[in-house]
Scaffold this motif. Structure first.
Motif, PDB file in Angstrom:
ATOM      1  N   LYS A  71      33.917  38.251  47.434  1.00 59.65           N
ATOM      2  CA  LYS A  71      34.346  39.153  48.503  1.00 59.65           C
ATOM      3  C   LYS A  71      33.936  40.566  48.102  1.00 59.65           C
ATOM      4  O   LYS A  71      33.530  40.813  46.977  1.00 59.65           O
ATOM      5  CB  LYS A  71      35.868  39.074  48.690  1.00 59.65           C
ATOM      6  N   PRO A  72      34.077  41.545  48.988  1.00 55.65           N
ATOM      7  CA  PRO A  72      33.649  42.914  48.676  1.00 55.65           C
ATOM      8  C   PRO A  72      34.240  43.490  47.381  1.00 55.65           C
ATOM      9  O   PRO A  72      33.603  44.285  46.729  1.00 55.65           O
ATOM     10  CB  PRO A  72      34.110  43.708  49.894  1.00 55.65           C
ATOM     11  N   GLU A  73      35.449  43.080  47.003  1.00 58.57           N
ATOM     12  CA  GLU A  73      36.031  43.653  45.792  1.00 58.57           C
ATOM     13  C   GLU A  73      35.293  43.246  44.524  1.00 58.57           C
ATOM     14  O   GLU A  73      35.493  43.816  43.474  1.00 58.57           O
ATOM     15  CB  GLU A  73      37.519  43.279  45.675  1.00 58.57           C
ATOM     16  N   ARG A  74      34.388  42.266  44.637  1.00 59.35           N
ATOM     17  CA  ARG A  74      33.655  41.783  43.479  1.00 59.35           C
ATOM     18  C   ARG A  74      32.217  42.269  43.451  1.00 59.35           C
ATOM     19  O   ARG A  74      31.494  42.012  42.504  1.00 59.35           O
ATOM     20  CB  ARG A  74      33.699  40.262  43.428  1.00 59.35           C
ATOM     21  N   TYR A  75      31.743  42.916  44.496  1.00 56.93           N
ATOM     22  CA  TYR A  75      30.365  43.360  44.526  1.00 56.93           C
ATOM     23  C   TYR A  75      30.128  44.456  43.501  1.00 56.93           C
ATOM     24  O   TYR A  75      30.982  45.278  43.252  1.00 56.93           O
ATOM     25  CB  TYR A  75      29.984  43.882  45.907  1.00 56.93           C
ATOM     26  N   GLY A  76      28.978  44.431  42.903  1.00 54.34           N
ATOM     27  CA  GLY A  76      28.615  45.467  41.954  1.00 54.34           C
ATOM     28  C   GLY A  76      29.122  45.232  40.554  1.00 54.34           C
ATOM     29  O   GLY A  76      28.932  46.046  39.657  1.00 54.34           O
ATOM     30  N   ILE A  77      29.778  44.112  40.320  1.00 53.00           N
ATOM     31  CA  ILE A  77      30.294  43.831  38.972  1.00 53.00           C
ATOM     32  C   ILE A  77      29.252  43.082  38.189  1.00 53.00           C
ATOM     33  O   ILE A  77      28.619  42.211  38.626  1.00 53.00           O
ATOM     34  CB  ILE A  77      31.600  43.007  39.047  1.00 53.00           C
TER      35      ILE A  77
END
Length: 77
Positions: A71-77
């Motif tokens: 979900k968006p909260e995991r993008y860029g990790i």
């Protein structure tokens, strides 16, 4: 509490073995109900409630959380 549940104790056993109050044990179901009423996804809370209710093992809970769709909260990790 989490450590005891992770060792395979039931909620009743873990509660009996714990002398302190474990945050979330009593409130997690109410929080999940409120989140659902307002259309808020709370996957961690859902899994915690399932573990506390004994419908999901800790191993299953870890798999459920680690394999869910990003979900968006995991993008860029």
């Amino acid at each position: 509490m989490g450590e005891r549940l992770g060792q395979g104790m039931t909620l009743a056993e873990a509660t009996a073995a714990t002398s302190q109050t474990a945050e979330g044990v009593k409130s997690s179901s109410s929080i999940l109900t409120l989140a659902r009423r307002h259309g808020v996804e709370m996957p961690i809370t859902e899994v915690v409630v399932a573990v506390l209710n004994g419908t999901v093992t800790v191993t299953q809970a870890a798999t459920m959380l680690m394999t869910r769709t990003p979900k968006p909260e995991r993008y860029g990790i």
